[in-house]
Design an enzyme around this catalytic site. Structure first.
Site, PDB file in Angstrom:
ATOM      1  CE  LYS A  60     -15.560  14.252  44.630  1.00 14.10           C
ATOM      2  NZ  LYS A  60     -15.411  15.433  43.729  1.00 14.10           N
TER       3      LYS A  60
ATOM      4  CD  GLU B  21      -9.578   7.720  48.968  1.00 15.31           C
ATOM      5  OE1 GLU B  21      -9.912   6.765  49.714  1.00 15.31           O
ATOM      6  OE2 GLU B  21     -10.192   8.054  47.946  1.00 15.31           O
TER       7      GLU B  21
ATOM      8  CB  SER C  69     -19.927  17.805  38.328  1.00 14.55           C
ATOM      9  OG  SER C  69     -18.791  18.594  38.013  1.00 14.55           O
TER      10      SER C  69
HETATM   11  C1  LIG Z   1     -14.746  15.409  42.484  1.00 13.18           C
HETATM   12  C2  LIG Z   1     -15.371  16.227  41.440  1.00 13.18           C
HETATM   13  C3  LIG Z   1     -15.356  15.855  40.078  1.00 13.18           C
HETATM   14  C4  LIG Z   1     -14.605  14.660  39.570  1.00 13.18           C
HETATM   15  O1  LIG Z   1     -15.065  13.422  40.019  1.00 13.18           O
HETATM   16  P1  LIG Z   1     -15.851  12.405  39.095  1.00 13.18           P
HETATM   17  O2  LIG Z   1     -15.844  11.167  39.900  1.00 13.18           O
HETATM   18  O3  LIG Z   1     -15.111  12.274  37.803  1.00 13.18           O
HETATM   19  O4  LIG Z   1     -17.197  12.963  38.882  1.00 13.18           O
HETATM   20  C5  LIG Z   1     -16.033  16.635  39.160  1.00 13.18           C
HETATM   21  N1  LIG Z   1     -16.677  17.759  39.539  1.00 13.18           N
HETATM   22  C6  LIG Z   1     -16.713  18.161  40.821  1.00 13.18           C
HETATM   23  C7  LIG Z   1     -17.444  19.408  41.154  1.00 13.18           C
HETATM   24  C8  LIG Z   1     -16.063  17.418  41.818  1.00 13.18           C
HETATM   25  O5  LIG Z   1     -16.102  17.835  43.091  1.00 13.18           O
END
Ligand SMILES: *Cc1c(COP(=O)(O)O)cnc(C)c1O
Length: 399
Positions: free
Chosen positions: A94, A116, A383
């Protein structure tokens, strides 16, 4: 194909029949200003060099690709590789788009960034970016989430952002969105809204995608350099869809590369407790744009659920909807149990504790790898890291 995808969305913000700006006229004018400023500013050398420098020195980019060889040989099929977005500063992908959004705000001469947050991940990443860039940050969060997400609330306070606790309606994400938009309409001249994924009205799905596409650009080059070929499959979890589109974008023209987005099946696709929007949803409108939706017969968003709070959203990015319809990306779903199994397996076999969100993608890779040849490769966008989930999982599994 490259051009077709590079040009997306059209001038009205549509990816095929998805996206757009389903918002009041006064908000549409503001969004159009943001779009114009974005198109100008993001092309300048000053903006790009500042962003690239921060990616390198602050976020720690490029993030490495790790070959999970022990996990792969245990499964006995395809090789699994992890793009390590969990190693970024703040522990997830993010920060990539939050830095882009905060820098854009600064270059546009705005004095405040508004947003938000649900579980608080977006709030923390944005508060971090705003602290760095030196711009005020105001985050709206439902009262129930404030009570639940203690560590993230504390971090936001330490980072100096103004936290607005929303006590109306269901006191969760949906009401936080309404509250933040209300605040935005009161002073759109000095503030800018920063959306947390590839969702919302145009130009956000495009902007957030562009900022996240650094993930796929790095990954494709890194993989080619190391293996002299591309992976057979690239894969990522899908909540709103930003980490997935960030990985996929650079691979879209590579027609031989299969792409899979993994949604949360929660307690099961035949129960109401999931958030598999692309798998089970239908076309509708939510938060200012058109996409697949989990909605009731009146078009109201259904209460959705996932063990991973970051995947818990009844809509999904419009580009994913388009990519599903044209068949370029497959979307599948993984349930809570499979997610937890993958979370533990990756932790114990590779010493990497993944975010519960990311564990959905790992789970699907584990599922399909065993039926693939050992010289085939699956590249997963990991992610985020699982520090935030560790206590919850330990509790759940009685560790
Ligand atoms: C917020 C988040 C997601 C989901 O958000 P996407 O916009 O679908 O990528 C996935 N993995 C992590 C670690 C997150 O913090």
């Amino acid at each position: 194909m490259t051009m077709q995808f590079a040009a997306m969305p059209d001038d009205n913000g549509y990816f095929g029949e998805y996206g757009g700006q389903l918002i009041p006229p006064e908000l549409k004018a503001i969004m159009d200003d943001i779009n114009t400023a974005y198109e100008e500013v993001s092309q300048t050398e000053a903006f790009q060099s500042e962003l690239q420098q921060l990616f390198a020195d602050y976020v720690g980019r490029p993030s490495p690709i790790f070959h999970a060889s022990r996990l792969s040989s245990k499964i006995g099929g395809a090789q699994i590789h992890l793009k390590r977005e969990d190693l970024n500063h703040t522990g997830a992908h993010k920060i990539n788009h939050c830095l882009g959004e905060a820098l854009l705000a600064k270059h546009m001469g705005k004095t405040k960034v508004l947003a938000e947050t649900g579980a608080g991940q977006h709030g923390v990443a944005l508060a971090t970016a705003c602290a760095l860039v030196g711009i005020d940050c105001e985050i709206h969060m439902g009262a129930i989430d404030v009570a639940k997400e203690h560590p993230n609330v504390t971090k936001m306070k330490i980072l100096g952002c103004k936290l607005i606790t929303v006590d109306s309606g269901t006191r969760t994400l949906k009401d936080a969105v309404d509250s933040a938009f209300q605040a935005y309409l009161e002073d759109p001249f000095n503030t800018i809204y920063a959306i947390g994924s590839v969702v919302g009205p145009h130009p956000f799905p495009k902007m957030v995608r562009d900022f996240q596409s650094v993930v796929g650009r790095e990954a494709r080059a890194q993989f080619l350099e190391k293996h002299n070929k591309l992976p057979e499959i690239v894969m990522a979890c899908v909540g709103g869809g930003s980490n997935a589109i960030g990985l996929f974008t650079e691979f879209l023209p590579d027609e031989a590369v299969r792409m899979i987005g993994v949604e949360p099946a929660g307690k099961g696709l035949d129960t109401p407790d999931h958030a598999a929007t692309l798998t089970k949803g239908s076309k509708g409108a939510i938060h200012g744009f058109e996409c697949y939706n989990l909605q009731d017969e009146n078009g109201e968003p259904l209460p959705v659920y996932s063990i991973a709070s970051g995947l818990d959203y009844p809509g999904v990015g419009p580009q994913h909807c388009y990519l599903k319809d044209i068949g370029r990306v497959e979307y599948v779903a993984i349930d809570d149990k499979e997610c937890l199994d993958a979370f533990m397996e990756l932790s114990r076999v590779e010493g990497i504790i993944p975010a519960l969100e990311s564990a959905h993608a790992v789970a699907h890779a584990m599922k399909i790898a065993k039926d693939m040849p050992v010289d085939a490769n699956i590249l997963i966008n990991l992610s985020g890291r699982g520090d935030k989930d560790a206590d919850f999982v330990a509790d759940k599994l009685g560790l």
